[in-house]
Write an enzyme that holds these catalytic residues in place. Structure first.
Site, short mmCIF file in Angstrom:
data_model
loop_
_atom_site.label_atom_id
_atom_site.label_comp_id
_atom_site.label_asym_id
_atom_site.label_seq_id
_atom_site.Cartn_x
_atom_site.Cartn_y
_atom_site.Cartn_z
N GLU A 94 -10.98 6.31 6.07
CA GLU A 94 -10.30 7.05 7.14
C GLU A 94 -11.23 7.25 8.33
O GLU A 94 -10.80 7.19 9.48
CB GLU A 94 -9.79 8.40 6.62
CG GLU A 94 -8.68 8.31 5.57
CD GLU A 94 -7.37 7.75 6.09
OE1 GLU A 94 -7.23 7.59 7.32
OE2 GLU A 94 -6.49 7.46 5.27
N TRP A 144 -4.69 1.17 10.90
CA TRP A 144 -4.91 1.22 9.47
C TRP A 144 -4.80 -0.17 8.85
O TRP A 144 -5.49 -0.49 7.89
CB TRP A 144 -3.94 2.18 8.80
CG TRP A 144 -4.13 2.25 7.32
CD1 TRP A 144 -3.25 1.88 6.35
CD2 TRP A 144 -5.31 2.69 6.63
NE1 TRP A 144 -3.80 2.07 5.10
CE2 TRP A 144 -5.07 2.56 5.24
CE3 TRP A 144 -6.56 3.18 7.04
CZ2 TRP A 144 -6.00 2.90 4.27
CZ3 TRP A 144 -7.49 3.51 6.08
CH2 TRP A 144 -7.21 3.36 4.71
N TYR A 177 0.84 -1.20 0.00
CA TYR A 177 0.00 0.00 0.00
C TYR A 177 0.87 1.25 0.00
O TYR A 177 0.63 2.20 -0.75
CB TYR A 177 -0.92 -0.03 1.23
CG TYR A 177 -1.70 1.24 1.46
CD1 TYR A 177 -2.73 1.62 0.60
CD2 TYR A 177 -1.43 2.05 2.56
CE1 TYR A 177 -3.46 2.77 0.83
CE2 TYR A 177 -2.15 3.20 2.79
CZ TYR A 177 -3.17 3.56 1.92
OH TYR A 177 -3.88 4.72 2.16
#
Length: 206
Positions: A50, A58, A28
């Site tokens: 988010e 995350w 990522y």
């Protein structure tokens, strides 16, 4: 460990610690994080993820991303805006995503607000209009800010447009993710790769 806090991987590339070991996070970081996203659906997806990440790691959200995409119809704002009680019940029963009622409700409200923003140029242009005049130049992870004057202003502006779960810290994370600011550490191999910002701002040159 490099002098500025990055870690040199087996491939010889410098990355921050958070992206240095987990293969999913590394992929990522290398391919997506910080690259410009300027389309409505892309910005809506990242704004949604988010918001769901708030209070979680995350990595958790990234692993669930395919399930989120399936559950929210590919983050098509028009489809999500049309969700009703049966869709909320479906989402709350979906173990593949984060089952948080407030965040699910916020996502539906945000889809509706996204459609309403089309009359004023659209979500992507609106968010990008808060691009700052300069970007951070962190040497260590501790120097990476968690919010800014611009992310605070963006948060306030989005809330005025009917968006929810768009606090200043969440909006700064969005700005990082879609390239509005570049918070790659100065010696990271990704620094400056977005094309939006030069790799070394004048304030740290020399």
């Amino acid at each position: 460990m490099a002098a500025t806090g990055t870690i040199i991987g087996q491939d010889g590339l410098a990355r921050p610690a958070w992206a240095a070991t987990d293969p999913l996070l590394q992929a990522y970081y290398d391919a997506e994080w910080g690259m410009p996203v300027r389309d409505e659906r892309g910005v809506f997806e990242r704004l949604t993820l988010e918001a769901f990440q708030s209070g979680l790691s995350w990595a958790t959200i990234l692993r669930k991303r395919p399930a989120f995409r399936a559950a929210f119809d590919g983050f098509d704002p028009e489809r999500v805006a049309a969700y009703g009680d049966s869709d909320v019940a479906r989402l709350m029963a979906d173990a593949g995503i984060v089952r948080n009622r407030r965040k699910i409700d916020a996502t539906i409200a945000n889809a509706r607000a996204t459609i309403a923003l089309r009359a004023a140029g659209g979500l992507a242009d609106f968010v990008w209009s808060f691009r700052p005049a300069t970007t951070p130049a962190p040497r260590t992870q501790a120097e990476v800010p968690t919010q800014s004057l611009e992310s605070t202003a963006l948060s306030k502006a989005l809330k005025a447009k009917g968006f929810a779960h768009v606090g200043p810290t969440t909006m700064f994370a969005l700005m990082e993710a879609i390239g509005i600011v570049d918070t790659h550490l100065l010696d990271s191999h990704r620094r400056g790769t977005s094309g939006v910002w030069p790799p070394y701002p004048d304030s740290v040159s020399g």
